[in-house]
Design a protein around this motif. Structure first.
Motif, PDB file in Angstrom:
ATOM      1  N   SER A   1       0.861  -1.182   0.000  1.00  0.00           N
ATOM      2  CA  SER A   1       0.000   0.000   0.000  1.00  0.00           C
ATOM      3  C   SER A   1       0.895   1.228   0.000  1.00  0.00           C
ATOM      4  O   SER A   1       1.765   1.358   0.873  1.00  0.00           O
ATOM      5  CB  SER A   1      -0.902   0.023   1.236  1.00  0.00           C
ATOM      6  OG  SER A   1      -1.737  -1.112   1.247  1.00  0.00           O
ATOM      7  N   ILE A   2       0.687   2.104  -0.964  1.00  0.00           N
ATOM      8  CA  ILE A   2       1.492   3.313  -1.093  1.00  0.00           C
ATOM      9  C   ILE A   2       0.605   4.505  -0.776  1.00  0.00           C
ATOM     10  O   ILE A   2      -0.437   4.685  -1.416  1.00  0.00           O
ATOM     11  CB  ILE A   2       2.061   3.434  -2.519  1.00  0.00           C
ATOM     12  CG1 ILE A   2       2.916   2.195  -2.842  1.00  0.00           C
ATOM     13  CG2 ILE A   2       2.867   4.719  -2.677  1.00  0.00           C
ATOM     14  CD1 ILE A   2       3.299   2.060  -4.289  1.00  0.00           C
ATOM     15  N   PRO A   3       0.969   5.305   0.226  1.00  0.00           N
ATOM     16  CA  PRO A   3       0.150   6.476   0.566  1.00  0.00           C
ATOM     17  C   PRO A   3      -0.094   7.339  -0.683  1.00  0.00           C
ATOM     18  O   PRO A   3       0.826   7.586  -1.459  1.00  0.00           O
ATOM     19  CB  PRO A   3       0.998   7.225   1.596  1.00  0.00           C
ATOM     20  CG  PRO A   3       1.845   6.149   2.206  1.00  0.00           C
ATOM     21  CD  PRO A   3       2.143   5.190   1.089  1.00  0.00           C
ATOM     22  N   GLY A   4      -1.338   7.704  -0.869  1.00  0.00           N
ATOM     23  CA  GLY A   4      -1.706   8.527  -2.021  1.00  0.00           C
ATOM     24  C   GLY A   4      -2.160   7.726  -3.224  1.00  0.00           C
ATOM     25  O   GLY A   4      -2.801   8.265  -4.130  1.00  0.00           O
ATOM     26  N   ASP A   5      -1.825   6.437  -3.288  1.00  0.00           N
ATOM     27  CA  ASP A   5      -2.306   5.599  -4.386  1.00  0.00           C
ATOM     28  C   ASP A   5      -3.741   5.181  -4.089  1.00  0.00           C
ATOM     29  O   ASP A   5      -4.105   4.976  -2.928  1.00  0.00           O
ATOM     30  CB  ASP A   5      -1.423   4.369  -4.565  1.00  0.00           C
ATOM     31  CG  ASP A   5      -0.185   4.649  -5.404  1.00  0.00           C
ATOM     32  OD1 ASP A   5       0.116   5.836  -5.657  1.00  0.00           O
ATOM     33  OD2 ASP A   5       0.494   3.682  -5.791  1.00  0.00           O
ATOM     34  N   PRO A   6      -4.561   5.011  -5.127  1.00  0.00           N
ATOM     35  CA  PRO A   6      -5.990   4.743  -4.908  1.00  0.00           C
ATOM     36  C   PRO A   6      -6.309   3.392  -4.273  1.00  0.00           C
ATOM     37  O   PRO A   6      -7.326   3.252  -3.617  1.00  0.00           O
ATOM     38  CB  PRO A   6      -6.590   4.835  -6.311  1.00  0.00           C
ATOM     39  CG  PRO A   6      -5.456   4.667  -7.251  1.00  0.00           C
ATOM     40  CD  PRO A   6      -4.232   5.148  -6.536  1.00  0.00           C
ATOM     41  N   LYS A   7      -5.454   2.380  -4.468  1.00  0.00           N
ATOM     42  CA  LYS A   7      -5.765   1.072  -3.894  1.00  0.00           C
ATOM     43  C   LYS A   7      -4.485   0.293  -3.645  1.00  0.00           C
ATOM     44  O   LYS A   7      -3.454   0.543  -4.271  1.00  0.00           O
ATOM     45  CB  LYS A   7      -6.691   0.280  -4.818  1.00  0.00           C
ATOM     46  CG  LYS A   7      -6.087  -0.018  -6.165  1.00  0.00           C
ATOM     47  CD  LYS A   7      -7.043  -0.791  -7.048  1.00  0.00           C
ATOM     48  CE  LYS A   7      -6.341  -1.077  -8.381  1.00  0.00           C
ATOM     49  NZ  LYS A   7      -7.110  -1.891  -9.254  1.00  0.00           N
ATOM     50  N   PRO A   8      -4.526  -0.689  -2.724  1.00  0.00           N
ATOM     51  CA  PRO A   8      -3.368  -1.544  -2.481  1.00  0.00           C
ATOM     52  C   PRO A   8      -3.049  -2.378  -3.722  1.00  0.00           C
ATOM     53  O   PRO A   8      -3.932  -2.687  -4.524  1.00  0.00           O
ATOM     54  CB  PRO A   8      -3.816  -2.443  -1.329  1.00  0.00           C
ATOM     55  CG  PRO A   8      -4.994  -1.782  -0.728  1.00  0.00           C
ATOM     56  CD  PRO A   8      -5.635  -0.994  -1.829  1.00  0.00           C
ATOM     57  N   LEU A   9      -1.798  -2.764  -3.857  1.00  0.00           N
ATOM     58  CA  LEU A   9      -1.330  -3.588  -4.969  1.00  0.00           C
ATOM     59  C   LEU A   9      -0.940  -4.934  -4.399  1.00  0.00           C
ATOM     60  O   LEU A   9      -0.165  -5.014  -3.437  1.00  0.00           O
ATOM     61  CB  LEU A   9      -0.129  -2.918  -5.629  1.00  0.00           C
ATOM     62  CG  LEU A   9      -0.326  -1.449  -6.011  1.00  0.00           C
ATOM     63  CD1 LEU A   9       0.990  -0.797  -6.385  1.00  0.00           C
ATOM     64  CD2 LEU A   9      -1.337  -1.341  -7.137  1.00  0.00           C
ATOM     65  N   SER A  10      -1.472  -6.026  -4.972  1.00  0.00           N
ATOM     66  CA  SER A  10      -1.184  -7.338  -4.378  1.00  0.00           C
ATOM     67  C   SER A  10      -1.185  -8.439  -5.424  1.00  0.00           C
ATOM     68  O   SER A  10      -1.667  -8.249  -6.544  1.00  0.00           O
ATOM     69  CB  SER A  10      -2.188  -7.650  -3.277  1.00  0.00           C
ATOM     70  OG  SER A  10      -3.470  -7.803  -3.814  1.00  0.00           O
ATOM     71  N   THR A  11      -0.661  -9.571  -5.018  1.00  0.00           N
ATOM     72  CA  THR A  11      -0.692 -10.770  -5.851  1.00  0.00           C
ATOM     73  C   THR A  11      -0.550 -12.002  -4.973  1.00  0.00           C
ATOM     74  O   THR A  11      -0.155 -11.885  -3.805  1.00  0.00           O
ATOM     75  CB  THR A  11       0.417 -10.746  -6.935  1.00  0.00           C
ATOM     76  OG1 THR A  11       0.126 -11.746  -7.911  1.00  0.00           O
ATOM     77  CG2 THR A  11       1.797 -10.986  -6.348  1.00  0.00           C
ATOM     78  N   ARG A  12      -0.886 -13.144  -5.558  1.00  0.00           N
ATOM     79  CA  ARG A  12      -0.695 -14.450  -4.906  1.00  0.00           C
ATOM     80  C   ARG A  12       0.068 -15.358  -5.856  1.00  0.00           C
ATOM     81  O   ARG A  12      -0.094 -15.293  -7.066  1.00  0.00           O
ATOM     82  CB  ARG A  12      -2.044 -15.126  -4.613  1.00  0.00           C
ATOM     83  CG  ARG A  12      -2.793 -14.538  -3.482  1.00  0.00           C
ATOM     84  CD  ARG A  12      -4.040 -15.361  -3.192  1.00  0.00           C
ATOM     85  NE  ARG A  12      -4.841 -14.642  -2.223  1.00  0.00           N
ATOM     86  CZ  ARG A  12      -6.168 -14.712  -2.158  1.00  0.00           C
ATOM     87  NH1 ARG A  12      -6.835 -15.474  -2.993  1.00  0.00           N
ATOM     88  NH2 ARG A  12      -6.818 -14.013  -1.245  1.00  0.00           N
ATOM     89  N   THR A  13       0.836 -16.258  -5.277  1.00  0.00           N
ATOM     90  CA  THR A  13       1.539 -17.249  -6.074  1.00  0.00           C
ATOM     91  C   THR A  13       0.559 -18.367  -6.442  1.00  0.00           C
ATOM     92  O   THR A  13      -0.602 -18.346  -6.020  1.00  0.00           O
ATOM     93  CB  THR A  13       2.725 -17.842  -5.284  1.00  0.00           C
ATOM     94  OG1 THR A  13       2.236 -18.515  -4.127  1.00  0.00           O
ATOM     95  CG2 THR A  13       3.704 -16.745  -4.887  1.00  0.00           C
ATOM     96  N   SER A  14       1.031 -19.351  -7.191  1.00  0.00           N
ATOM     97  CA  SER A  14       0.169 -20.461  -7.595  1.00  0.00           C
ATOM     98  C   SER A  14      -0.365 -21.213  -6.363  1.00  0.00           C
ATOM     99  O   SER A  14       0.290 -21.279  -5.330  1.00  0.00           O
ATOM    100  CB  SER A  14       0.933 -21.418  -8.502  1.00  0.00           C
ATOM    101  OG  SER A  14       2.092 -21.913  -7.864  1.00  0.00           O
ATOM    102  N   LYS A  15      -1.546 -21.765  -6.517  1.00  0.00           N
ATOM    103  CA  LYS A  15      -2.193 -22.520  -5.444  1.00  0.00           C
ATOM    104  C   LYS A  15      -1.527 -23.886  -5.325  1.00  0.00           C
ATOM    105  O   LYS A  15      -1.358 -24.602  -6.311  1.00  0.00           O
ATOM    106  CB  LYS A  15      -3.678 -22.683  -5.769  1.00  0.00           C
ATOM    107  CG  LYS A  15      -4.493 -23.373  -4.703  1.00  0.00           C
ATOM    108  CD  LYS A  15      -5.960 -23.401  -5.123  1.00  0.00           C
ATOM    109  CE  LYS A  15      -6.836 -24.036  -4.090  1.00  0.00           C
ATOM    110  NZ  LYS A  15      -8.262 -24.021  -4.531  1.00  0.00           N
ATOM    111  N   ARG A  16      -1.144 -24.216  -4.105  1.00  0.00           N
ATOM    112  CA  ARG A  16      -0.534 -25.506  -3.817  1.00  0.00           C
ATOM    113  C   ARG A  16      -1.444 -26.302  -2.882  1.00  0.00           C
ATOM    114  O   ARG A  16      -1.832 -25.793  -1.841  1.00  0.00           O
ATOM    115  CB  ARG A  16       0.830 -25.318  -3.134  1.00  0.00           C
ATOM    116  CG  ARG A  16       1.852 -24.514  -3.925  1.00  0.00           C
ATOM    117  CD  ARG A  16       2.537 -25.324  -4.961  1.00  0.00           C
ATOM    118  NE  ARG A  16       3.216 -26.438  -4.288  1.00  0.00           N
ATOM    119  CZ  ARG A  16       4.214 -27.114  -4.802  1.00  0.00           C
ATOM    120  NH1 ARG A  16       4.664 -26.815  -5.985  1.00  0.00           N
ATOM    121  NH2 ARG A  16       4.766 -28.095  -4.146  1.00  0.00           N
ATOM    122  N   CYS A  17      -1.786 -27.536  -3.265  1.00  0.00           N
ATOM    123  CA  CYS A  17      -2.688 -28.355  -2.449  1.00  0.00           C
ATOM    124  C   CYS A  17      -2.046 -29.677  -2.088  1.00  0.00           C
ATOM    125  O   CYS A  17      -1.231 -30.189  -2.810  1.00  0.00           O
ATOM    126  CB  CYS A  17      -3.970 -28.650  -3.201  1.00  0.00           C
ATOM    127  SG  CYS A  17      -4.967 -27.205  -3.536  1.00  0.00           S
TER     128      CYS A  17
END
Length: 172
Positions: free
Chosen positions: A156-172
């Protein structure tokens, strides 16, 4: 030709075979040598022997499982996200490495890293750091080896409109 390219791209995104959250290959001899050579320094690939990993309680045999994903700010790549598994501790960890090109902009940010547990619909082992300019981040240990998981990172960058995120591949 186009169908083959799309099929190949799909396979590269989805991977092949069945993955397991609680299993994964041990670090290769090359990875072990690279980690040992790095000593207590962090690396983009994730060094479980680093000072930051040690402070977070990461087990020294942790090795990456699943894909490496990236956090983007518009078209700029700002961080790498990975998931690690330790066979000796039977724990998973999330990992984020902020790219130097992003850090060179002298932007303070908030960061959250953890292991997404699909059955719980929750971020486990979550670690959040506020107003930071650091490069290497490990989550707390997640006792999720018998669950479907992904590594997750959010900036999350102050002043940016939304948080930036990602997830790695799903492992089961």
């Amino acid at each position: 030709m186009t169908v083959a390219m799309v099929a190949g791209a799909t396979l590269s995104l989805l991977g092949t075979g069945v993955a397991s959250a609680g299993t994964g290959p041990a670090a290769t001899p090359q990875q072990q040598a690279a980690n040992a050579a790095a000593g207590t320094a962090g690396t983009e690939a994730g060094n479980p022997l680093s000072a930051v990993a040690s402070a977070a309680g990461v087990c020294s045999d942790a090795a990456q499982i699943g894909t490496t994903e990236y956090i983007y700010r518009d078209t700029e790549t700002i961080a790498s996200v990975r998931q690690f598994y330790s066979a000796s501790c039977d724990e998973n960890y999330g990992y984020v490495w902020a790219w130097k090109s992003f850090l060179d902009q002298k932007i303070d940010f908030n960061l959250t890293v953890g292991v997404w547990a699909y059955e719980r619909n929750a971020l486990v082992g979550q670690r959040t750091v506020f107003n930071t300019h650091a490069q290497e981040f490990w989550s707390n240990a997640a006792k999720t080896a018998d669950e479907c998981t992904s590594g997750e990172g959010t900036i999350s960058i102050p002043g940016d409109p939304k948080p930036l995120s990602t997830r790695t591949s799903k492992r089961c």
